[in-house]
Motif scaffolding. Sequence first.
Motif, mmCIF file in Angstrom:
data_model
loop_
_atom_site.group_PDB
_atom_site.id
_atom_site.type_symbol
_atom_site.label_atom_id
_atom_site.label_comp_id
_atom_site.label_asym_id
_atom_site.label_seq_id
_atom_site.Cartn_x
_atom_site.Cartn_y
_atom_site.Cartn_z
ATOM 1 N N LYS A 178 0.832 -1.208 0.000
ATOM 2 C CA LYS A 178 0.000 0.000 0.000
ATOM 3 C C LYS A 178 0.862 1.252 0.000
ATOM 4 O O LYS A 178 0.574 2.229 -0.705
ATOM 5 N N ASN A 179 1.930 1.232 0.812
ATOM 6 C CA ASN A 179 2.818 2.394 0.875
ATOM 7 C C ASN A 179 3.515 2.627 -0.462
ATOM 8 O O ASN A 179 3.679 3.773 -0.900
ATOM 9 N N GLN A 180 3.918 1.527 -1.109
ATOM 10 C CA GLN A 180 4.560 1.652 -2.418
ATOM 11 C C GLN A 180 3.596 2.237 -3.437
ATOM 12 O O GLN A 180 3.980 3.070 -4.263
ATOM 13 N N GLU A 198 3.231 5.906 -2.685
ATOM 14 C CA GLU A 198 4.429 6.640 -3.102
ATOM 15 C C GLU A 198 4.431 6.840 -4.608
ATOM 16 O O GLU A 198 4.828 7.893 -5.108
#
Length: 395
Positions: free
Chosen positions: A269-271, A274
Amino acid sequence: MQFPTLESLATRQVISLDEQASLAEALELMNTHAIRSLLVSCGKSYRLLQSKDLMAFHLQGINFNVPLTQVMLPRVLCLPPDSDLQEAIKLISLHQAEQVCLVDANDQICGIVTYTDLVQNLDPDTLAESQRLGDLLRGMLLLQVNKEMPVSLVLSLMQQQGVNTALVSEDRKPLGILTLSDVMRLLAKGQELSCRVDQVMSSPVDTLPEHFSVRQAVNAMREKSYKRLVVVNEDERVVGLISQQDLVSLYYSQWFTLIKKQQQELLEKNQSLEQKSLVCTQLLEELDYPVLLLTANGQLNQHNQATERIFAKEKLQPGTTLLELMQGNPSLANTQDFFSQIETGQAAKAEVMFKSAKGYYQAYQLTCRPLTRIGEGLMLLSFKPRQAIEALALK
């Protein structure tokens, strides 16, 4: 999901004995408190005396009147109180221990975490309901002995196999259990170990059916404070023995797997976020007029370089609110409706005056709209110069 600290699980009352005390005193203290291990204080350090050590000393013919300083004892496994459960499980598993001690900054023992503490704090809902005890125990070794065997022989077999329990059975049906705790009580009373095992074993035996799930086994062990339970089939014949250590190892193995999966999902999710953020930044820089990206509560998330024409660079920090950016602006009093609309996530427009970096005022049209496809709650705020808008209208 976070791992709890060891301090939150620890038993605060730690039983210890000075190294000048004798083995006999240690045996009596362990029987009095019904514990299987004892801390031995050696100045500023600690060593560990376990029931299996006492059994080994007895089999070696060591006189129990000798002081603890004359026998070899392992050092205590220690961790700081704020260590998490994962560290304890790894350390205990690596050293095949049953407990870890908590040592504060002053090198003082402030608690101990045992398998019993871990079992009492398990959340059975983390365990798969479909996993059955019979499947878990298949292939695991269990020391089963004959009821006529002398305790001394059973004790030797237990030491050879490195187990704390022997199951007394007949035709694979459980008759009783002999544990190291039982043997310690015999030694404390000065009884010889030549008697038959069925004369001193714990009987009858509490059992669990093999079709029970691991979750049900955890609940049973917690409710009755058992350290181990015998598992039987539908004919009441022995399938195996499940211990606290088995359940804790299985439970935390599944828990670690669950944590690892959640961490992987969070990383993905963070990737993704980003990547979206990078795309959004590139798009903002393609615009030649000032643009801000705001969060749902009106705080600055991103901005393009053109925004520095009307705002000082040091003010354009993430987390700065739009209201803070517009402080001192002569048009601020006329934008109340504009602020009210964007606070509720609605599209809004307003005309304002901003002082440029060169010192003159420029009229801008503020347009704010939600960007639902980019990220939940994000708002795009653009500052289009009034002259450019009028020129575009003329065309």
